[in-house]
Motif scaffolding. Structure first.
Motif, PDB file in Angstrom:
ATOM      1  N   ALA A   7       0.839  -1.207   0.000  1.00 32.95           N
ATOM      2  CA  ALA A   7       0.000   0.000   0.000  1.00 32.95           C
ATOM      3  C   ALA A   7       0.874   1.257   0.000  1.00 32.95           C
ATOM      4  CB  ALA A   7      -0.933  -0.004   1.201  1.00 32.95           C
ATOM      5  N   GLU A   8       1.934   1.221   0.756  1.00 30.95           N
ATOM      6  CA  GLU A   8       2.849   2.371   0.793  1.00 30.95           C
ATOM      7  C   GLU A   8       3.479   2.597  -0.570  1.00 30.95           C
ATOM      8  OE1 GLU A   8       4.961   5.604   2.429  1.00 30.95           O
ATOM      9  OE2 GLU A   8       3.299   4.474   3.268  1.00 30.95           O
ATOM     10  N   ALA A   9       3.939   1.542  -1.222  1.00 31.26           N
ATOM     11  CA  ALA A   9       4.541   1.659  -2.552  1.00 31.26           C
ATOM     12  C   ALA A   9       3.528   2.175  -3.568  1.00 31.26           C
ATOM     13  CB  ALA A   9       5.110   0.321  -3.001  1.00 31.26           C
ATOM     14  N   ASP A  10       2.292   1.725  -3.464  1.00 31.53           N
ATOM     15  CA  ASP A  10       1.249   2.156  -4.393  1.00 31.53           C
ATOM     16  C   ASP A  10       0.812   3.600  -4.161  1.00 31.53           C
ATOM     17  OD1 ASP A  10       1.283  -0.286  -5.643  1.00 31.53           O
ATOM     18  OD2 ASP A  10      -0.477  -1.069  -4.580  1.00 31.53           O
ATOM     19  N   SER A  11       1.132   4.156  -3.010  1.00 31.10           N
ATOM     20  CA  SER A  11       0.693   5.508  -2.678  1.00 31.10           C
ATOM     21  C   SER A  11       1.423   6.573  -3.486  1.00 31.10           C
ATOM     22  CB  SER A  11       0.904   5.775  -1.192  1.00 31.10           C
ATOM     23  OG  SER A  11       2.290   5.924  -0.921  1.00 31.10           O
ATOM     24  N   GLY A  12       2.550   6.223  -4.105  1.00 28.19           N
ATOM     25  CA  GLY A  12       3.313   7.194  -4.876  1.00 28.19           C
ATOM     26  C   GLY A  12       4.220   8.059  -4.022  1.00 28.19           C
ATOM     27  N   ARG A  13       4.422   7.714  -2.764  1.00 24.20           N
ATOM     28  CA  ARG A  13       5.268   8.510  -1.879  1.00 24.20           C
ATOM     29  C   ARG A  13       6.689   7.970  -1.802  1.00 24.20           C
ATOM     30  NH1 ARG A  13       0.682   8.698   2.498  1.00 24.20           N
ATOM     31  NH2 ARG A  13       1.421   6.587   2.613  1.00 24.20           N
ATOM     32  N   HIS A  14       7.088   7.203  -2.755  1.00 27.55           N
ATOM     33  CA  HIS A  14       8.459   6.710  -2.803  1.00 27.55           C
ATOM     34  C   HIS A  14       9.068   7.145  -4.133  1.00 27.55           C
ATOM     35  CE1 HIS A  14       6.297   3.803  -5.211  1.00 27.55           C
ATOM     36  NE2 HIS A  14       7.448   3.433  -5.724  1.00 27.55           N
ATOM     37  N   PHE A  15      10.365   7.118  -4.203  1.00 28.42           N
ATOM     38  CA  PHE A  15      11.050   7.579  -5.402  1.00 28.42           C
ATOM     39  C   PHE A  15      12.172   6.609  -5.733  1.00 28.42           C
ATOM     40  CE2 PHE A  15       9.519  11.161  -2.916  1.00 28.42           C
ATOM     41  CZ  PHE A  15       8.617  11.704  -3.807  1.00 28.42           C
ATOM     42  N   LEU A  16      12.312   6.321  -6.990  1.00 27.56           N
ATOM     43  CA  LEU A  16      13.375   5.444  -7.456  1.00 27.56           C
ATOM     44  C   LEU A  16      14.425   6.315  -8.136  1.00 27.56           C
ATOM     45  CD1 LEU A  16      14.416   2.577  -7.932  1.00 27.56           C
ATOM     46  CD2 LEU A  16      13.102   2.563 -10.058  1.00 27.56           C
ATOM     47  N   GLN A  17      15.670   6.184  -7.713  1.00 33.42           N
ATOM     48  CA  GLN A  17      16.737   6.981  -8.291  1.00 33.42           C
ATOM     49  C   GLN A  17      17.955   6.095  -8.525  1.00 33.42           C
ATOM     50  OE1 GLN A  17      16.802  10.577  -9.055  1.00 33.42           O
ATOM     51  NE2 GLN A  17      18.303   9.468 -10.256  1.00 33.42           N
ATOM     52  N   ALA A  18      18.461   6.092  -9.734  1.00 34.35           N
ATOM     53  CA  ALA A  18      19.679   5.344 -10.063  1.00 34.35           C
ATOM     54  C   ALA A  18      20.899   6.214  -9.739  1.00 34.35           C
ATOM     55  CB  ALA A  18      19.676   4.979 -11.545  1.00 34.35           C
ATOM     56  N   PHE A  19      22.013   5.557  -9.451  1.00 34.13           N
ATOM     57  CA  PHE A  19      23.272   6.256  -9.199  1.00 34.13           C
ATOM     58  C   PHE A  19      24.394   5.520  -9.907  1.00 34.13           C
ATOM     59  CE2 PHE A  19      20.664   7.468  -5.637  1.00 34.13           C
ATOM     60  CZ  PHE A  19      20.941   8.812  -5.494  1.00 34.13           C
ATOM     61  N   VAL A  20      25.349   6.284 -10.437  1.00 29.30           N
ATOM     62  CA  VAL A  20      26.550   5.705 -11.021  1.00 29.30           C
ATOM     63  C   VAL A  20      27.624   5.713  -9.952  1.00 29.30           C
ATOM     64  CG1 VAL A  20      28.362   6.006 -12.746  1.00 29.30           C
ATOM     65  CG2 VAL A  20      25.982   6.484 -13.350  1.00 29.30           C
ATOM     66  N   LEU A  21      28.218   4.566  -9.693  1.00 27.98           N
ATOM     67  CA  LEU A  21      29.319   4.458  -8.737  1.00 27.98           C
ATOM     68  C   LEU A  21      30.548   3.995  -9.510  1.00 27.98           C
ATOM     69  CD1 LEU A  21      27.382   2.721  -5.827  1.00 27.98           C
ATOM     70  CD2 LEU A  21      27.871   5.152  -6.131  1.00 27.98           C
ATOM     71  N   TRP A  22      31.536   4.868  -9.657  1.00 27.97           N
ATOM     72  CA  TRP A  22      32.670   4.637 -10.543  1.00 27.97           C
ATOM     73  C   TRP A  22      33.973   4.993  -9.811  1.00 27.97           C
ATOM     74  CZ3 TRP A  22      32.518   7.184 -16.062  1.00 27.97           C
ATOM     75  CH2 TRP A  22      33.503   6.619 -16.876  1.00 27.97           C
ATOM     76  N   PRO A  23      34.508   4.069  -9.015  1.00 23.67           N
ATOM     77  CA  PRO A  23      35.691   4.352  -8.193  1.00 23.67           C
ATOM     78  C   PRO A  23      36.902   4.884  -8.963  1.00 23.67           C
ATOM     79  CG  PRO A  23      34.686   2.302  -7.505  1.00 23.67           C
ATOM     80  CD  PRO A  23      33.977   2.726  -8.764  1.00 23.67           C
ATOM     81  N   GLN A  24      37.102   4.430 -10.195  1.00 22.34           N
ATOM     82  CA  GLN A  24      38.242   4.929 -10.975  1.00 22.34           C
ATOM     83  C   GLN A  24      38.134   6.439 -11.184  1.00 22.34           C
ATOM     84  OE1 GLN A  24      36.311   2.378 -11.829  1.00 22.34           O
ATOM     85  NE2 GLN A  24      37.608   0.596 -11.979  1.00 22.34           N
ATOM     86  N   GLN A  25      36.936   6.941 -11.386  1.00 20.18           N
ATOM     87  CA  GLN A  25      36.738   8.387 -11.560  1.00 20.18           C
ATOM     88  C   GLN A  25      36.921   9.124 -10.226  1.00 20.18           C
ATOM     89  OE1 GLN A  25      37.089   8.887 -14.867  1.00 20.18           O
ATOM     90  NE2 GLN A  25      35.434  10.348 -14.811  1.00 20.18           N
ATOM     91  N   TRP A  26      36.531   8.494  -9.119  1.00 20.86           N
ATOM     92  CA  TRP A  26      36.671   9.141  -7.817  1.00 20.86           C
ATOM     93  C   TRP A  26      38.132   9.472  -7.535  1.00 20.86           C
ATOM     94  CZ3 TRP A  26      33.537   4.992  -4.712  1.00 20.86           C
ATOM     95  CH2 TRP A  26      32.193   5.024  -5.119  1.00 20.86           C
ATOM     96  N   ARG A  27      39.022   8.582  -7.938  1.00 20.64           N
ATOM     97  CA  ARG A  27      40.460   8.787  -7.675  1.00 20.64           C
ATOM     98  C   ARG A  27      40.985  10.053  -8.337  1.00 20.64           C
ATOM     99  NH1 ARG A  27      40.814   3.407  -9.351  1.00 20.64           N
ATOM    100  NH2 ARG A  27      40.273   2.063  -7.621  1.00 20.64           N
TER     101      ARG A  27
END
Length: 160
Positions: A7-27
């Motif tokens: 019911a909580e998921a169906d309520s629309g009060r959640h958000f899906l967000q992708a993230f790029v995690l790229w350790p070589q770039q962090w360096r």
């Protein structure tokens, strides 16, 4: 009463967000060791405390759940080059009123308003170079335009 996850998921009060995690770039950010970051909650009374000097900033979501470590999700990196950090970061409060608002920014501000924080750091030198290095290292989901060879990858990954 039991918690109803469906019911909580169906309520629309959640958000899906992708993230790029790229350790070589962090360096590649190792050269930025002299940058001193500070964190505030993104609310009007805190925005007024920002310095009147140029610098870089990053919007993050901080859930601030009692008893947990300080988790952050990086959403956006920007620069204040021709304006002060205070002037530039205050402008985001009025993004939805602009003639052509940036939809990804309006969504970020709306979706995370109760958990949005701002990291900022004054930068006395080349603010653009610091911003570009950070954008290339972290590829934040609310930054569709990335520098150099990464140009277009943000739109491809996050806004396809």
């Amino acid at each position: 009463m039991a918690y109803d996850l469906v019911a909580e998921a169906d309520s629309g009060r959640h958000f899906l967000q992708a993230f790029v995690l790229w350790p070589q770039q962090w360096r590649r950010c190792a050269a930025l060791r002299g940058v001193v970051w500070r964190k505030i909650k993104y609310v009007p009374r805190q925005i007024r405390t920002l310095p009147n000097e140029p610098g870089i900033y990053a919007f993050v979501v901080s859930p601030s759940v009692v008893g947990t470590p300080d988790f952050n999700y990086l959403l956006y990196i920007g620069k204040a080059e021709r304006q002060t950090l205070k002037q530039r970061c205050r402008q985001y409060r009025y993004e939805s009123r602009r003639p052509k608002p940036r939809v990804h920014i309006v969504r970020m501000l709306r979706n995370w308003r109760n958990h949005l924080h701002l990291y900022y750091a004054p930068v006395p030198g080349d603010v653009t170079a610091v911003e570009e290095r950070l954008l290339a290292a972290f590829i934040p989901p609310c930054n569709p335009d990335l520098p150099g060879s990464l140009s277009g990858i943000g739109r491809l990954i996050y806004h396809a």
